[in-house]
Design an enzyme around this catalytic site. Structure first.
Site, mmCIF file in Angstrom:
data_model
loop_
_atom_site.group_PDB
_atom_site.id
_atom_site.type_symbol
_atom_site.label_atom_id
_atom_site.label_comp_id
_atom_site.label_asym_id
_atom_site.label_seq_id
_atom_site.Cartn_x
_atom_site.Cartn_y
_atom_site.Cartn_z
ATOM 1 C CB CYS A 167 -0.923 0.018 1.223
ATOM 2 S SG CYS A 167 -0.016 0.057 2.790
ATOM 3 C CB CYS B 224 4.396 -0.406 1.769
ATOM 4 S SG CYS B 224 3.386 -1.601 2.676
ATOM 5 C CG ASP C 244 -18.070 19.809 -16.780
ATOM 6 O OD1 ASP C 244 -19.282 19.741 -16.580
ATOM 7 O OD2 ASP C 244 -17.298 20.518 -16.114
ATOM 8 C CG ASP D 242 -13.424 18.923 -12.552
ATOM 9 O OD1 ASP D 242 -13.600 17.689 -12.431
ATOM 10 O OD2 ASP D 242 -14.109 19.765 -11.974
ATOM 11 C CG ASP E 147 -16.697 16.491 -14.668
ATOM 12 O OD1 ASP E 147 -17.896 16.660 -14.421
ATOM 13 O OD2 ASP E 147 -15.938 17.412 -15.021
#
Length: 752
Positions: free
Chosen positions: A31, A34, A430, A632, A636
């Site tokens: 992750c 780490c 958009d 953006d 969105d």
């Protein structure tokens, strides 16, 4: 262990020590936590100037002072943190082996014609000795790889090359050492030592040229990784004195100063000063950007004409620059769908070639009775069918394309998105902040009867202070410009795509869409005439109310991006239909669509509905349409994820975090055209490479097998087969390198 590559470090002092770069393969990470632990462990090692860890590729890049630590010390530091680490040896171009093999092969071929017949047998012994010494050295990687494949009951390109060169050597050795046995086996009197050497030599030549091409292709990516300086000027104490410290020692909220001509050491926010900043290395924009207090600075950008003080916001792998490099790394390790198909074909291709080679030998030896021809043709089939070009088609094209894209401020997330770009026939934009400048302004205020403009502005400033929508910020700027006071707000809440509400002095105050306020039982009659006027002017209204009665309306307007019309025209020329989607009213959306000559408009769309609209567009008119979404990258996100191709447009760390297929580091709308055109060009280059590789094998394997010998006398000597195989790989690489010359539409517009 291989010594890391040395290069001069860009430090603040002339007598600064040189640094080394090391790449480590890290095991055990699961992750982001780490990643930070590994980075912390590395940066704590004395002499480490910078460390960046990529979770996706499980690699770490470390820059360090060899006088203070070693690669072993870096590995030990990672292991002490609970992870495994091993240096990745830098790939070396096999030029010495290549030159030795080709020179030896050429000398043998010349000697074949230049040495008198009486000396040919002696020459054979010399060639035997040279080949026996050269093959184990020059071909060691090929032979080892073929042996490992054999242990795993597998076969690959190394299998074909190893078998071809060994077969040519064994037959030649028999002809030289025991002519009687050769005669008994009908091998003829011709030795193929030059073919055995040329096979290895031309394979190595292809590898060497591939290595050189990769270095050229990845130059842009390497230059990105080296943008961050080693040293920062950290401000200590109240006196403002700055001391030089390693960039790796900086932490969030540290204060730094960046002087004219220096690069920004890490992501930060300006706290003092004003300067022109060159961000072209990240955004592809050549124009200087003026930055002042409150503006963000990105690591690696260049401050030119002023000094800046800034507060550190992100360090290490969290910086926009590090994330950009990580995204490019991920793209380079991904595979296109066409390459997955090619890999599957290659998996079966090698065994088929082995069968074809064996059949070629059997037919020539036992049917035609020409064992010498059987040896020559079967070896030629093995060599010419080597699928090197098949394996190079995608990675080299993706590397060059991703590198050129990075230079233009475009980040390609993976290779599969390139192929999807080929199919795109619809692109949804958009409106707010994408086609428009994203900075709407209040152009008219309509207080209701009994309400003054000052009291309306007071309510507006109070309720909109904590709102994040662009329209809310515009209303707040208008109220602040009137110096309206701010009143405390209780129970503040923001309704996505609708408006905001809260209590001021006990009264329930709302600001937002007229339709939303009406649904909440608010009486709009006090501002109905104003709303009709705003509707007629095709402006965007924001209505304010107290309890159940409207107290005023504001008319807002957001200007179109200057390059919006040209961008949409260019997309149409690429066969892509633009579509506008917006939460704004139909009248406003229709006005924008008219100015941009867009036929399809989706108005009054809530953020949570945009993904559904994108999915509906995919099945418009009863046919499958391939839809790209430009937004953006934050508001969105669902629509970007639903589209066949998501393109996030913006700048800095927000874009680096966007979960889209393509991210743009510039707000220049023309970059959308560049992204689509370059993605398509790269995908076509991949297909061209794969098509050439398949066509090459389909056409030349029959020639190598001697199919055309009886009628035309066409055949390929193993040495010529090796040369042809090498040229196939080289042509794929050279074709991919043409992507470096891709011209940006922004550059073309500037030239005009």
């Amino acid at each position: 262990m291989t010594t890391p590559t040395q290069h001069p470090a860009p430090t603040a002092a002339d007598d600064a020590p040189s640094t080394l770069d090391a790449s480590l393969s890290i095991g055990g990470m699961t992750c982001a936590a780490c990643v930070r632990r590994v980075e912390r462990a590395l940066t704590k090692v004395p002499g480490v100037k910078a460390a960046s860890v990529n979770l996706a590729t499980e690699k770490a890049r470390v820059e360090f002072d060899p006088a203070k630590t070693t690669v072993k010390g870096l590995e030990a530091a990672v292991e002490s943190a609970g992870y495994s680490a091993k240096q990745i040896a830098p790939e070396r171009a096999p030029w010495p082996e290549t030159i030795a093999s080709l020179v030896a092969g050429a000398a043998m071929m010349i000697a074949m014609f230049a040495v008198p017949m009486a000396w040919q047998h002696t020459l054979g012994w010399v060639e035997l000795a040279v080949t026996a010494a050269l093959l184990p050295w020059a071909g060691r990687h090929t032979f080892v790889a073929a042996y490992r494949a054999l242990l795993h009951r597998d076969a690959n390109m190394h299998t074909l090359v190893a078998l071809g060169s060994i077969a040519a050597f064994v037959v030649s050795a028999i002809v030289t050492v025991s002519p009687t046995l050769a005669h008994r086996l009908q091998l003829g009197h011709h030795a193929y030592f030059e073919s055995a050497v040329f096979v290895i030599g031309f394979v190595l030549l292809g590898k060497a040229m591939e290595h050189r091409a990769k270095l050229r292709a990845s130059a842009a990516i390497r230059s990105l990784a080296k943008l961050q300086p080693d040293v920062a000027h950290k401000i200590n104490g109240a006196d403002g004195a700055a001391t030089d410290v390693p960039v790796s020692s900086l932490r969030a909220d540290d204060l730094v100063v960046v002087r004219p001509g220096e690069r920004v050491p890490t992501d930060a926010v300006i706290t003092g000063g004003r300067a022109g900043v060159d961000e072209s290395m990240l955004t592809g924009e050549s124009a200087l950007v003026t930055r002042t207090a409150g503006d963000a600075l990105l690591a690696g950008t260049l401050v030119l004409d002023g000094a800046l003080e800034a507060r550190v916001t992100r360090t290490g792998s969290d910086t926009a620059l590090a994330r950009i490099v990580a995204l490019v790394d991920e793209a380079l390790t991904s595979k296109a769908d066409a390459q997955r198909l090619a890999d599957e074909i290659a998996r079966w291709f090698v065994p088929v070639v082995l069968v074809v080679s064996a059949l070629t030998f059997v037919l020539w030896a036992f049917v035609a009775g020409d064992v010498a021809r059987a040896v020559s043709t079967s070896v030629a089939v093995l060599v010419i069918a080597c699928p090197c070009a098949l394996g190079l088609a995608t990675p080299v094209a993706v590397m060059v394309g991703a590198g050129r894209a990075a230079e233009l401020g475009i980040l390609l997330r993976n290779a599969s998105s390139l192929e999807r770009a080929l199919r795109i026939d619809t692109m949804v934009f958009d409106k707010t902040g994408t086609l428009t400048e994203g900075a709407p302004t209040v152009i008219a205020a309509y207080p209701a009867e009994g309400t003054t403009e000052t009291s309306l502005a007071t309510v507006a400033r109070s309720i909109e202070t904590d709102a994040s929508h662009p329209l809310s910020r515009a209303v707040l700027r208008w109220a602040e410009s009137l110096s309206a006071p701010r009143v405390a707000v209780e129970s503040f809440a923001q309704r996505a795509g609708l408006g905001v509400e809260g209590r001021i002095e006990g009264a329930l105050v709302r600001a937002g869409r007229a339709s939303w306020l009406s649904d909440q039982g608010v009486d709009l009659s006090p501002v109905q005439r104003a709303l009709d006027q705003i509707e007629a002017d095709a402006r965007t209204p924001v209505v304010l109310s107290r309890d159940d009665r409207a107290i005023g309306a504001l008319a807002l307007e957001d200007k179109l991006h200057p390059e919006a019309r040209a961008t949409l025209d260019q997309l149409r020329s690429l066969g892509v239909e633009p579509v506008i989607i917006t939460g704004d009213r139909k009248a406003v959306a229709a006005r924008v669509a008219s100015e941009l000559a867009v036929k399809t408009v989706i108005a009054e769309a809530l953020p949570e509905d945009k993904a559904a609209h994108v999915n509906a567009l995919k099945q418009r008119d009863g046919a499958r349409r391939y839809v790209a979404m430009v937004g953006d990258g934050v508001n969105d996100a669902p629509a970007l994820a639903s589209a066949d191709l998501g393109i996030a447009i913006g700048s800095g760390a927000d874009v680096a975090r966007a979960a889209s297929d393509i991210t743009l580091l510039t707000s220049d709308l023309r970059a959308v055209v560049d992204a689509l055109a370059l993605s398509r060009r790269t995908a076509l280059t991949i297909r061209q490479g794969l098509a050439w590789a398949f066509l090459y094998n389909v056409l030349l394997i029959p020639v190598a097998a001697g199919v055309f010998v009886p009628r035309f006398g066409w055949a390929l000597d193993p040495a010529l087969a090796a040369a042809a195989m090498s040229m196939s790989s080289t042509s794929v690489v050279l074709n991919a390198l043409r992507l470096k010359r891709f011209a940006s539409s922004r550059a073309r517009a500037t030239d005009r």
